[in-house]
Motif scaffolding. Structure first.
Motif, mmCIF file in Angstrom:
data_model
loop_
_atom_site.group_PDB
_atom_site.id
_atom_site.type_symbol
_atom_site.label_atom_id
_atom_site.label_comp_id
_atom_site.label_asym_id
_atom_site.label_seq_id
_atom_site.Cartn_x
_atom_site.Cartn_y
_atom_site.Cartn_z
ATOM 1 N N ALA A 18 -47.525 6.435 -30.773
ATOM 2 C CA ALA A 18 -46.785 6.769 -29.552
ATOM 3 C C ALA A 18 -45.489 5.968 -29.426
ATOM 4 C CB ALA A 18 -47.669 6.563 -28.325
ATOM 5 N N ALA A 19 -45.531 4.674 -29.747
ATOM 6 C CA ALA A 19 -44.321 3.848 -29.611
ATOM 7 C C ALA A 19 -43.231 4.328 -30.569
ATOM 8 C CB ALA A 19 -44.646 2.381 -29.876
ATOM 9 N N GLU A 20 -43.621 4.650 -31.804
ATOM 10 C CA GLU A 20 -42.635 5.139 -32.774
ATOM 11 C C GLU A 20 -42.130 6.528 -32.391
ATOM 12 O OE1 GLU A 20 -42.035 5.113 -37.583
ATOM 13 O OE2 GLU A 20 -44.061 5.318 -36.808
ATOM 14 N N ALA A 21 -43.016 7.366 -31.837
ATOM 15 C CA ALA A 21 -42.622 8.712 -31.401
ATOM 16 C C ALA A 21 -41.559 8.640 -30.307
ATOM 17 C CB ALA A 21 -43.834 9.494 -30.913
ATOM 18 N N ALA A 22 -41.664 7.653 -29.420
ATOM 19 C CA ALA A 22 -40.691 7.506 -28.338
ATOM 20 C C ALA A 22 -39.296 7.231 -28.891
ATOM 21 C CB ALA A 22 -41.119 6.390 -27.390
ATOM 22 N N GLN A 23 -39.208 6.528 -30.010
ATOM 23 C CA GLN A 23 -37.908 6.247 -30.630
ATOM 24 C C GLN A 23 -37.457 7.366 -31.554
ATOM 25 O OE1 GLN A 23 -38.468 2.500 -32.572
ATOM 26 N NE2 GLN A 23 -38.162 1.333 -30.699
ATOM 27 N N LEU B 6 -41.438 15.086 -30.383
ATOM 28 C CA LEU B 6 -42.543 14.129 -30.364
ATOM 29 C C LEU B 6 -42.614 13.536 -28.961
ATOM 30 C CD1 LEU B 6 -41.907 12.347 -33.767
ATOM 31 C CD2 LEU B 6 -43.511 14.212 -33.275
ATOM 32 N N GLU B 7 -43.695 13.819 -28.260
ATOM 33 C CA GLU B 7 -43.852 13.364 -26.878
ATOM 34 C C GLU B 7 -44.965 12.341 -26.794
ATOM 35 O OE1 GLU B 7 -44.439 16.936 -24.613
ATOM 36 O OE2 GLU B 7 -42.299 17.389 -24.623
ATOM 37 N N PRO B 8 -44.620 11.063 -26.575
ATOM 38 C CA PRO B 8 -45.659 10.051 -26.462
ATOM 39 C C PRO B 8 -46.503 10.277 -25.204
ATOM 40 C CG PRO B 8 -43.485 9.087 -26.141
ATOM 41 C CD PRO B 8 -43.281 10.525 -26.446
ATOM 42 N N LEU C 258 -45.231 18.013 -29.846
ATOM 43 C CA LEU C 258 -46.432 17.377 -30.349
ATOM 44 C C LEU C 258 -46.680 16.132 -29.513
ATOM 45 C CD1 LEU C 258 -48.654 17.132 -32.538
ATOM 46 C CD2 LEU C 258 -46.977 15.886 -33.921
ATOM 47 N N THR C 259 -47.799 16.102 -28.795
ATOM 48 C CA THR C 259 -48.148 14.934 -27.991
ATOM 49 C C THR C 259 -48.782 13.893 -28.895
ATOM 50 O OG1 THR C 259 -48.496 16.304 -26.047
ATOM 51 C CG2 THR C 259 -49.465 14.111 -26.006
ATOM 52 N N VAL C 260 -48.268 12.669 -28.835
ATOM 53 C CA VAL C 260 -48.719 11.590 -29.699
ATOM 54 C C VAL C 260 -49.387 10.525 -28.840
ATOM 55 C CG1 VAL C 260 -48.004 9.862 -31.383
ATOM 56 C CG2 VAL C 260 -46.812 12.058 -31.270
ATOM 57 N N GLY C 261 -50.679 10.275 -29.074
ATOM 58 C CA GLY C 261 -51.430 9.280 -28.312
ATOM 59 C C GLY C 261 -51.289 7.893 -28.896
ATOM 60 N N THR D 268 -36.632 17.723 -53.829
ATOM 61 C CA THR D 268 -37.150 16.676 -52.941
ATOM 62 C C THR D 268 -37.641 17.303 -51.640
ATOM 63 O OG1 THR D 268 -35.004 16.267 -51.906
ATOM 64 C CG2 THR D 268 -35.578 14.872 -53.795
ATOM 65 N N VAL D 269 -38.609 16.648 -51.046
ATOM 66 C CA VAL D 269 -39.128 17.022 -49.734
ATOM 67 C C VAL D 269 -39.025 15.777 -48.873
ATOM 68 C CG1 VAL D 269 -41.107 17.838 -48.421
ATOM 69 C CG2 VAL D 269 -40.785 18.594 -50.767
ATOM 70 N N SER D 270 -38.482 15.917 -47.659
ATOM 71 C CA SER D 270 -38.357 14.748 -46.791
ATOM 72 C C SER D 270 -38.611 15.129 -45.342
ATOM 73 C CB SER D 270 -36.972 14.104 -46.943
ATOM 74 O OG SER D 270 -35.951 15.053 -46.736
ATOM 75 N N LEU D 271 -39.040 14.134 -44.576
ATOM 76 C CA LEU D 271 -39.231 14.271 -43.134
ATOM 77 C C LEU D 271 -38.170 13.431 -42.446
ATOM 78 C CD1 LEU D 271 -43.122 13.948 -42.996
ATOM 79 C CD2 LEU D 271 -41.760 16.039 -42.814
ATOM 80 N N HIS D 272 -37.589 13.978 -41.363
ATOM 81 C CA HIS D 272 -36.496 13.325 -40.657
ATOM 82 C C HIS D 272 -36.797 13.227 -39.171
ATOM 83 C CE1 HIS D 272 -33.651 13.640 -44.085
ATOM 84 N NE2 HIS D 272 -34.526 14.567 -44.426
ATOM 85 N N ALA D 273 -36.227 12.205 -38.533
ATOM 86 C CA ALA D 273 -36.301 12.005 -37.085
ATOM 87 C C ALA D 273 -34.897 11.625 -36.615
ATOM 88 C CB ALA D 273 -37.307 10.906 -36.756
ATOM 89 N N ALA D 274 -34.758 11.311 -35.331
ATOM 90 C CA ALA D 274 -33.439 10.949 -34.800
ATOM 91 C C ALA D 274 -32.851 9.750 -35.532
ATOM 92 C CB ALA D 274 -33.536 10.660 -33.306
ATOM 93 N N LYS D 275 -33.700 8.875 -36.032
ATOM 94 C CA LYS D 275 -33.222 7.688 -36.749
ATOM 95 C C LYS D 275 -32.910 7.958 -38.213
ATOM 96 C CE LYS D 275 -37.943 6.075 -37.558
ATOM 97 N NZ LYS D 275 -38.879 5.001 -37.319
ATOM 98 N N GLY D 276 -33.093 9.195 -38.663
ATOM 99 C CA GLY D 276 -32.800 9.553 -40.041
ATOM 100 C C GLY D 276 -34.062 9.871 -40.823
ATOM 101 N N ARG D 277 -33.960 9.727 -42.135
ATOM 102 C CA ARG D 277 -35.087 10.044 -43.034
ATOM 103 C C ARG D 277 -36.210 9.032 -42.839
ATOM 104 N NH1 ARG D 277 -34.609 11.668 -49.292
ATOM 105 N NH2 ARG D 277 -36.689 11.078 -49.946
#
Length: 139
Positions: A106-111, A135-137, A56-59, A77-86
């Motif tokens: 975009a900045a958050e997607a990079a992390q 997630l691709e900034p 997903l490209t994030v502008g 429960t329903v949750s969304l997760h990234a490399a930094k956790g929930r």
């Protein structure tokens, strides 16, 4: 093995051999766990060799919305997760009719690196788990 970031097979483990699954990409331990398996004579196999979903490209200005709308599974429960956790979560009504959204720039997607959804039943057992979407900034 199911870690915070995905799954892989650990084949040929010795009886009683335990490989810690509590790690993620952000922990820097991703290379050590397969090394433990191989060190004991085992083999590591990627479950989805082509298999991290889509990218997903994030502008910068528009950002993106990551959304989970569970249907057909018992929901606690329903949750969304990234490399930094929930990053987002909710306890939907018993009907399971709820949406969890995460607006990401975009900045958050990079992390964050990726996003995946997790659905757990009322007792906390995993009912559904998605593959990560990269997630691709936009640069």
């Amino acid at each position: 093995m199911t870690s915070r970031d995905g799954r892989w097979l650990a084949l040929g483990l010795r009886p009683g051999q335990v490989v810690d699954w509590r790690y993620g990409a952000a922990d820097g331990a991703i290379d050590r766990r397969p090394a433990e398996v191989r060190g004991g004579g085992g083999l590591c196999v990627a479950e989805h060799p082509f298999g991290i979903g889509e990218a997903l490209t994030v502008g910068d200005e528009s950002g993106a919305v990551v959304r989970a709308e569970p249907q057909g599974v018992p929901v606690g429960t329903v949750s969304l997760h990234a490399a930094k956790g929930r990053v987002r979560g909710a306890a939907p009504p018993r009907t399971g009719a709820d949406t969890v959204e995460w607006r990401v720039g975009a900045a958050e997607a990079a992390q964050a690196l990726f996003a995946r959804a997790e659905v757990r039943d009322a007792e906390g057992a995993v009912a559904a788990l998605t593959n990560p979407v990269l997630l691709e900034p936009r640069r």
